[in-house]
Scaffold this motif. Structure first.
Motif, PDB file in Angstrom:
ATOM      1  N   PHE A   1       0.450   4.064  -2.959  1.00  0.00           N
ATOM      2  CA  PHE A   1       0.017   5.434  -2.630  1.00  0.00           C
ATOM      3  C   PHE A   1       1.108   6.462  -2.960  1.00  0.00           C
ATOM      4  O   PHE A   1       0.847   7.486  -3.581  1.00  0.00           O
ATOM      5  CB  PHE A   1      -0.349   5.548  -1.139  1.00  0.00           C
ATOM      6  N   LEU A   2       2.331   6.162  -2.535  1.00  0.00           N
ATOM      7  CA  LEU A   2       3.411   7.146  -2.698  1.00  0.00           C
ATOM      8  C   LEU A   2       3.844   7.309  -4.162  1.00  0.00           C
ATOM      9  O   LEU A   2       4.157   8.417  -4.590  1.00  0.00           O
ATOM     10  CB  LEU A   2       4.609   6.767  -1.825  1.00  0.00           C
TER      11      LEU A   2
ATOM     12  N   ILE B   1       1.897   6.897  -6.827  1.00  0.00           N
ATOM     13  CA  ILE B   1       0.856   7.666  -7.519  1.00  0.00           C
ATOM     14  C   ILE B   1       0.943   9.144  -7.106  1.00  0.00           C
ATOM     15  O   ILE B   1       0.870  10.045  -7.944  1.00  0.00           O
ATOM     16  CB  ILE B   1      -0.549   7.078  -7.241  1.00  0.00           C
ATOM     17  N   ALA B   2       1.143   9.367  -5.804  1.00  0.00           N
ATOM     18  CA  ALA B   2       1.230  10.757  -5.322  1.00  0.00           C
ATOM     19  C   ALA B   2       2.440  11.469  -5.949  1.00  0.00           C
ATOM     20  O   ALA B   2       2.335  12.641  -6.349  1.00  0.00           O
ATOM     21  CB  ALA B   2       1.334  10.773  -3.802  1.00  0.00           C
TER      22      ALA B   2
ATOM     23  N   PRO C   1       0.835  -1.221   0.000  1.00  0.00           N
ATOM     24  CA  PRO C   1       0.000   0.000   0.000  1.00  0.00           C
ATOM     25  C   PRO C   1       0.862   1.261   0.000  1.00  0.00           C
ATOM     26  O   PRO C   1       0.560   2.228  -0.701  1.00  0.00           O
ATOM     27  CB  PRO C   1      -0.815  -0.112   1.295  1.00  0.00           C
ATOM     28  N   ALA C   2       1.957   1.227   0.760  1.00  0.00           N
ATOM     29  CA  ALA C   2       2.827   2.413   0.828  1.00  0.00           C
ATOM     30  C   ALA C   2       3.382   2.747  -0.555  1.00  0.00           C
ATOM     31  O   ALA C   2       3.381   3.913  -0.979  1.00  0.00           O
ATOM     32  CB  ALA C   2       3.972   2.161   1.811  1.00  0.00           C
TER      33      ALA C   2
END
Lengths: 432, 54
Positions: free
Chosen positions: A175-176, A178-179, A171-172
């Motif tokens: 999320f990171l 894509i961000a 997940p990290a």
């Protein structure tokens, strides 16, 4: 006494390095996806995306990424099917084509290259940490060597520890990444500006596809077997394989390319720090590299356990020391990485061609059960095939080197096995 | 739902919020809050996923 020793060895072999994974130890799609995707999510894929951005516009980056990953998926799916049906590691699978002694030599090749990967990743991470905390040359050397050793802890603990690491890391990373890509898009000026990007140099599409294939060809041809042998059924193995490659690897390469276009640099550490994202980038790098390197070293230890019959943890300790020393040569530099990827993209595919043709064509999709088979010591056919294929790949002026390699490996091996009438395995039950 | 499963799921949600806040916010207060959420979420997830896995 001998029987007692054998029982003790089997009890100690909790990772099934020298036998098939029993059916009651098999894992679900979700569990396999976590381990495999954690393996696929790797900083070098993002760096490869950055490398593509230096010579291609965004449309061609997408084409090269898709082409490369479709190719990788085909090999990976076929190897996963073999691993799932037999429950064997890649090292044990090579016994059916290379013979028992030949398999040891073949299974040394994989860990040597894997260790090269491990060292590049550990050095990249150590270099990054040293940059974040403004350490000098000595500090960077210490960081790189310590990274190589710390990453080995998860491999020491086995597949259970790697799974837990994956549940936290994936997940990290998603999320990171894509961000970071969204942030980069803001810097470039949106999607239109991204598609209007013109690179400073010109990289042919085939070179780009070969580089993408190079990022994962070794693992899709070899290490994936060590993970997918735990699959409950072929459906779980195939789905998990495709999720990791078509979802995970494409995401990594494209995010890396977008970030590199925004910052005009393919060194991800410089890019992330350039945004001022110290904590997120530290977490992204840590999760990204640790998941891959843990599974990488785990696979290496299984291969060497087959080759040297040494206890897995002792072998790991030796490898970690060697890798820590090798990080001091600074193998994270992009030119070195691309040369390494291109060599892998040429040398490894014939090996997958040999393994695939041995299972699907020579043995007609059915291997004798490992514990009921006896193997000849040495089969020269795969070695001859491998050498000729590599030479031909370098000589053939057309097509994709990786695709040429896999086709040549499969065709030559099938033909030579038919001509030589070599028999590597004998079913003990049939013999009796 | 047991506490491990709840921790794993809540940790994942907090990680999502923290990631986007830390990377995309312009205001330093929000950036630091995002970073803090990221670190906290990892601790919660270690607690949850070490005992519960889907």
């Amino acid at each position: 006494m001998e029987q007692q020793n054998q029982n003790q060895n089997q009890a100690a072999d909790t990772e099934f390095s020298r036998c098939a994974v029993p059916l009651n130890q098999r894992k679900t799609y979700f569990s396999l996806t976590i381990v495999w995707t954690g393996f696929v999510f790797v900083i070098t894929s993002m760096m490869a995306g950055g490398g593509l951005a230096a010579g291609m516009d965004f449309k061609h980056i997408i084409l090269a990424t898709l082409g490369g990953n479709i190719f990788l998926s085909i090999i990976a799916v076929l190897i996963s099917i073999i691993a799932c049906k037999t429950g064997l590691t890649f090292a044990l699978l090579t016994r059916y084509s290379f013979g028992s002694t030949g398999s040891k030599a073949a299974s040394i090749f994989v860990p040597v290259v894997n260790l090269g990967w491990y060292t590049i990743q550990a050095a990249t991470y150590g270099h990054f940490v040293a940059q974040v905390f403004h350490m000098g040359q000595v500090g960077e050397g210490i960081c790189m060597a310590v990274s190589a050793i710390v990453m080995g802890i998860f491999a020491m603990c086995g597949i259970g520890a790697i799974t837990i690491l994956g549940y936290i890391a994936i997940p990290a990373i998603v999320f990171l990444s894509i961000a970071t890509a969204i942030r980069s898009l803001g810097v470039i000026g949106g999607m239109e500006a991204l598609f209007a990007y013109v690179p400073s140099s010109d990289m042919p599409l085939f070179t780009g596809i070969t580089a993408v294939i190079g990022t994962w060809v070794l693992s899709t041809a070899t290490c994936i077997a060590d993970i997918m042998r735990y699959a409950k059924d072929t459906k779980a193995a195939v789905s998990a394989t495709l999720t990791g490659l078509l979802g995970g690897n494409i995401l990594m390469i494209v995010c890396g390319a977008i970030a590199a276009i925004a910052m005009q640099n393919s060194d991800l550490t410089v890019i992330l720090l350039g945004f001022g994202l110290v904590i997120p980038s530290l977490i992204l790098m840590t999760t990204n590299i640790f998941t891959t390197n843990a599974a990488n070293l785990y696979s290496t230890s299984l291969n060497l356990s087959n080759a040297f019959k040494m206890e897995r943890k002792k072998m790991l300790a030796i490898l970690l020391v060697l890798s820590a020393l090798a990080t001091l040569t600074k193998p994270y530099e992009i030119g070195f990485l691309f040369t390494f990827l291109n060599i892998l993209g040429t040398v490894v595919p014939p090996l997958s061609g040999i393994i695939l043709s041995d299972y699907f064509l020579v043995h007609k999709g059915r291997y004798a059960a490992y514990d009921k088979a006896s193997f000849c010591k040495w089969n020269p056919v795969p070695w001859i095939t491998w050498a000729i294929s590599i030479a031909l790949v370098y000589m053939i002026p057309f097509g994709l080197p990786s695709l040429n390699g896999i086709i040549l490996g499969a065709v030559l091996y099938t033909a030579l096995m038919a001509i030589s009438k070599q028999r590597v395995t004998t079913n003990l039950a049939e013999e009796a | 739902m047991d506490r491990y499963k709840l921790s794993a799921l809540i940790g994942t949600v907090i990680m999502g919020i923290g990631s986007f806040m830390g990377c995309l916010a312009e205001n330093p207060v929000y950036i630091n809050t995002g970073n803090a959420l990221l670190v906290v979420s990892i601790l919660i997830m270690i607690y949850g996923y070490s005992r519960w896995q889907p």
